[in-house]
Design a protein around this motif. Sequence first.
Motif, PDB file in Angstrom:
ATOM      1  N   ALA A 287       0.838  -1.205   0.000  1.00  0.00           N
ATOM      2  CA  ALA A 287       0.000   0.000   0.000  1.00  0.00           C
ATOM      3  C   ALA A 287       0.876   1.259   0.000  1.00  0.00           C
ATOM      4  N   GLN A 288       1.969   1.243   0.776  1.00  0.00           N
ATOM      5  CA  GLN A 288       2.887   2.381   0.814  1.00  0.00           C
ATOM      6  C   GLN A 288       3.526   2.602  -0.561  1.00  0.00           C
ATOM      7  N   LEU A 289       4.004   1.530  -1.178  1.00  0.00           N
ATOM      8  CA  LEU A 289       4.625   1.636  -2.490  1.00  0.00           C
ATOM      9  C   LEU A 289       3.615   2.113  -3.527  1.00  0.00           C
ATOM     10  N   SER A 290       2.401   1.616  -3.457  1.00  0.00           N
ATOM     11  CA  SER A 290       1.347   2.062  -4.373  1.00  0.00           C
ATOM     12  C   SER A 290       1.130   3.561  -4.251  1.00  0.00           C
ATOM     13  N   GLY A 291       1.102   4.051  -3.004  1.00  0.00           N
ATOM     14  CA  GLY A 291       0.918   5.483  -2.776  1.00  0.00           C
ATOM     15  C   GLY A 291       2.066   6.310  -3.318  1.00  0.00           C
ATOM     16  N   MET A 292       3.296   5.832  -3.107  1.00  0.00           N
ATOM     17  CA  MET A 292       4.463   6.575  -3.597  1.00  0.00           C
ATOM     18  C   MET A 292       4.500   6.639  -5.118  1.00  0.00           C
ATOM     19  N   LEU A 293       4.124   5.534  -5.762  1.00  0.00           N
ATOM     20  CA  LEU A 293       4.196   5.472  -7.218  1.00  0.00           C
ATOM     21  C   LEU A 293       2.947   6.038  -7.890  1.00  0.00           C
ATOM     22  N   GLY A 294       1.862   6.146  -7.134  1.00  0.00           N
ATOM     23  CA  GLY A 294       0.616   6.596  -7.719  1.00  0.00           C
ATOM     24  C   GLY A 294      -0.035   5.539  -8.587  1.00  0.00           C
ATOM     25  N   ILE A 295       0.289   4.276  -8.331  1.00  0.00           N
ATOM     26  CA  ILE A 295      -0.244   3.137  -9.098  1.00  0.00           C
ATOM     27  C   ILE A 295      -0.751   2.104  -8.097  1.00  0.00           C
ATOM     28  N   ASP A 296      -1.959   1.591  -8.315  1.00  0.00           N
ATOM     29  CA  ASP A 296      -2.491   0.572  -7.415  1.00  0.00           C
ATOM     30  C   ASP A 296      -1.844  -0.781  -7.726  1.00  0.00           C
ATOM     31  N   LEU A 297      -0.978  -1.223  -6.818  1.00  0.00           N
ATOM     32  CA  LEU A 297      -0.282  -2.495  -6.992  1.00  0.00           C
ATOM     33  C   LEU A 297      -0.920  -3.621  -6.185  1.00  0.00           C
ATOM     34  N   THR A 298      -1.949  -3.308  -5.434  1.00  0.00           N
ATOM     35  CA  THR A 298      -2.498  -4.285  -4.493  1.00  0.00           C
ATOM     36  C   THR A 298      -3.138  -5.488  -5.167  1.00  0.00           C
ATOM     37  N   GLY A 299      -3.546  -5.375  -6.421  1.00  0.00           N
ATOM     38  CA  GLY A 299      -4.186  -6.496  -7.095  1.00  0.00           C
ATOM     39  C   GLY A 299      -3.218  -7.403  -7.834  1.00  0.00           C
ATOM     40  N   LEU A 300      -1.946  -7.027  -7.882  1.00  0.00           N
ATOM     41  CA  LEU A 300      -0.968  -7.832  -8.615  1.00  0.00           C
ATOM     42  C   LEU A 300      -0.576  -9.070  -7.822  1.00  0.00           C
ATOM     43  N   PRO A 301      -0.261 -10.176  -8.509  1.00  0.00           N
ATOM     44  CA  PRO A 301       0.184 -11.379  -7.790  1.00  0.00           C
ATOM     45  C   PRO A 301       1.549 -11.139  -7.150  1.00  0.00           C
ATOM     46  N   ARG A 302       1.733 -11.708  -5.975  1.00  0.00           N
ATOM     47  CA  ARG A 302       3.007 -11.580  -5.264  1.00  0.00           C
ATOM     48  C   ARG A 302       3.751 -12.897  -5.330  1.00  0.00           C
ATOM     49  N   PRO A 303       5.090 -12.832  -5.321  1.00  0.00           N
ATOM     50  CA  PRO A 303       5.868 -14.080  -5.319  1.00  0.00           C
ATOM     51  C   PRO A 303       5.613 -14.859  -4.036  1.00  0.00           C
ATOM     52  N   ALA A 304       5.747 -16.168  -4.120  1.00  0.00           N
ATOM     53  CA  ALA A 304       5.483 -17.025  -2.964  1.00  0.00           C
ATOM     54  C   ALA A 304       6.533 -16.867  -1.877  1.00  0.00           C
ATOM     55  N   SER A 305       7.765 -16.535  -2.260  1.00  0.00           N
ATOM     56  CA  SER A 305       8.815 -16.397  -1.253  1.00  0.00           C
ATOM     57  C   SER A 305       9.537 -15.074  -1.428  1.00  0.00           C
TER      58      SER A 305
END
Length: 127
Positions: free
Chosen positions: A99-117
């Motif tokens: 959420a912090q990174l999304s705010g800094m970049l101005g792009i919603d990253l919360t819906g992207l898949p995250r790596p397992a590790s």
Amino acid sequence: MSQRDELLLIACVHVDRLWDGWDDDALVFDTSGGIFADTYRVHEVAHAELRRQVTAAGRDPDLVKVLPGIAPVIGGTEAEARTLAAELEELIVPEYALAQLSGMLGIDLTGLPRPASSYAAPTLVPA
């Protein structure tokens, strides 16, 4: 004044501005919630010298973003540094960090898949 002294003065001015960008009560240290600081009490720093250089290079300074890219972890030995890095990584709350990174970049990253590790720690640079 020597070139070295001029560069040191510029660095000191920038560090002073960075410190002044944090209100006295900005640090929260909420380890259970993964919150280091209250983002409403941390203020943007105008990087005037960088803006001047970007303008001189013919670019729009409003399109240039300054992002903190390096967070060194230092210990008395390599083992201490690795232990501290592992402890710090355990404090990360991925949802909050994203959420912090999304705010800094101005792009919603919360819906992207995250790596397992987690990613592998970078190689330490000897002092």
